[in-house]
Design an enzyme around this catalytic site. Structure first.
Site, short mmCIF file in Angstrom:
data_model
loop_
_atom_site.label_atom_id
_atom_site.label_comp_id
_atom_site.label_asym_id
_atom_site.label_seq_id
_atom_site.Cartn_x
_atom_site.Cartn_y
_atom_site.Cartn_z
CG HIS A 54 -1.91 1.34 1.35
ND1 HIS A 54 -2.31 1.62 2.53
CD2 HIS A 54 -2.31 2.13 0.27
CE1 HIS A 54 -3.14 2.66 2.28
NE2 HIS A 54 -3.14 2.97 0.93
CB VAL A 62 5.40 1.11 0.75
CG1 VAL A 62 4.67 0.19 0.01
CG2 VAL A 62 6.06 2.14 -0.08
CD GLU A 63 -0.51 0.72 5.87
OE1 GLU A 63 -0.79 0.84 7.11
OE2 GLU A 63 -1.20 0.79 5.19
CB VAL A 64 4.83 -4.95 3.50
CG1 VAL A 64 4.80 -6.46 2.62
CG2 VAL A 64 5.69 -4.24 2.51
CB ALA A 102 -1.24 4.15 6.89
#
Ligand code: NAD
Length: 309
Positions: free
Chosen positions: A127, A138-140, A176
């Site tokens: 994301h 960046v969200e993984v 987030a």
């Protein structure tokens, strides 16, 4: 989002292909990306050489079949579960069997997307945040089926192109958006209750506690403020604003154990005397530098033209 992500990958040294099923949209995205690379060089954001090299690495892929040599496929189509499932199925069929398949979904459940992927152990969520060219985080988001080595490969890729990945669970809003929306709802409530105007709320958020956020997250900030202080403030908020501000057990227990934060050597995190001193010194250096930056580049007020500086 797709073209911005492609730009970061190309500048980071990766051969990159853009695909969109609408030929005009594909051509427009490809042109825009090449123009953005050239414009960035004229503005000094990167060198002419970097722009030329990145431009040579990016091209348009006319069909999903053209993804047959990709090691990583990032889907950034509209936020629609069925559409994404169709695209992920097609991409995972076209890409090599060991290619990693990723969705940039903002909100859809990873497990429901993973079901559509051939060999779902190589699928996860990634994301990015707008604008992807500049936002570091960046969200993984692994699905239940994702292999641990796939998570490692994706984290390594993101670090390699200069991003700051965090691995998070597939719960609504991930981390987030969940926190961002909680902040937004409370901000809106302040305006609706007449506590402050939208402009004043924006000023408070960016200039008071938001000032710290480039360097510290909520747990470090709470530890530096003092967990006993947080607990008292929450007590007042609960009395005035209701149960949603009830002091959580995790916080109450830390205070009862004497873990008040940096001042007592431990809070949510642990601090030796040396670490505490270093933390406060480093904090002050960063805040001084940030204040200097804010003097040069003050916040863009609503209604100002801040686009072309
Ligand atoms: N906009 C944001 O701030 C943001 C932030 C993080 C994540 N996201 C997520 O990224 C994804 C894309 O969002 P966006 O804002 O870039 O949307 P957008 O509508 O700007 O772009 C979507 C693109 O997908 C293309 N498209 C449509 N059908 C397609 C298909 N079958 N195959 C391939 N491409 C197709 C469209 O032509 C368009 O270019 C969404 O999942 C969104 O939730 C968006």
């Amino acid at each position: 989002m797709g073209a911005g992500i492609a730009q970061v990958a190309a500048l980071g040294g990766y051969e990159t292909r853009l695909h969109d099923p609408v030929p005009k949209a594909l051509e427009a995205a490809n042109d825009r990306l090449h123009r953005a690379l050239a414009k960035g060089a004229t503005k000094g954001l990167w060198s002419e050489e970097a722009a030329d090299l990145a431009g040579a690495r990016v091209g348009a892929a006319a069909s999903i079949g053209d993804l047959a040599e990709c090691g990583l496929v990032i889907e950034a189509a509209p936020e629609d579960l069925e559409l994404k499932r169709e695209i992920l199925a097609a991409c995972s069929g076209a890409a090599p069997p060991d290619a990693v398949i990723v969705s940039n979904t903002s909100s859809l459940p990873m497990d429901e997307l993973a079901e559509a992927v051939e060999r779902p152990e190589r699928f996860l969520g990634m994301h990015w945040f707008n604008p992807p060219e500049w936002t570091p985080g960046v969200e993984v988001i692994p699905a239940a089926t994702t292999g641990p080595e796939v998570v490692e490969r994706v984290v390594a890729f993101l670090r390699d192109i200069g991003k700051r990945p965090a691995v998070v669970g597939s719960r609504p809003g991930f981390v987030a958006n969940r926190i961002q929306m909680a902040l937004f709802l409370e901000a809106l409530q302040c305006v609706e209750e007449g506590v402050a105007s939208a402009q004043e709320v924006d000023e408070v958020v960016r200039s008071c506690f938001g000032f710290r956020l480039p360097f510290f997250g909520p747990f470090q900030i709470a530890d530096m403020a003092g967990l006993d202080v947080y607990s008292s403030v929450l007590g007042t908020l609960r009395d005035g604003l209701g149960e949603r501000f009830e002091t959580p057990n995790a916080l109450r227990e830390l205070v009862e154990q004497g873990r008040m934060g940096t001042k007592s050597g431990a809070g949510f995190l642990e601090y030796s005397d040396e670490e505490r001193e270093r933390l406060l010194l480093e904090r002050d250096r960063r805040y001084a530098a940030l204040n200097e930056l804010l003097e040069r580049l003050p916040p863009v007020e609503a209604g100002q033209d801040g686009g072309e500086t």
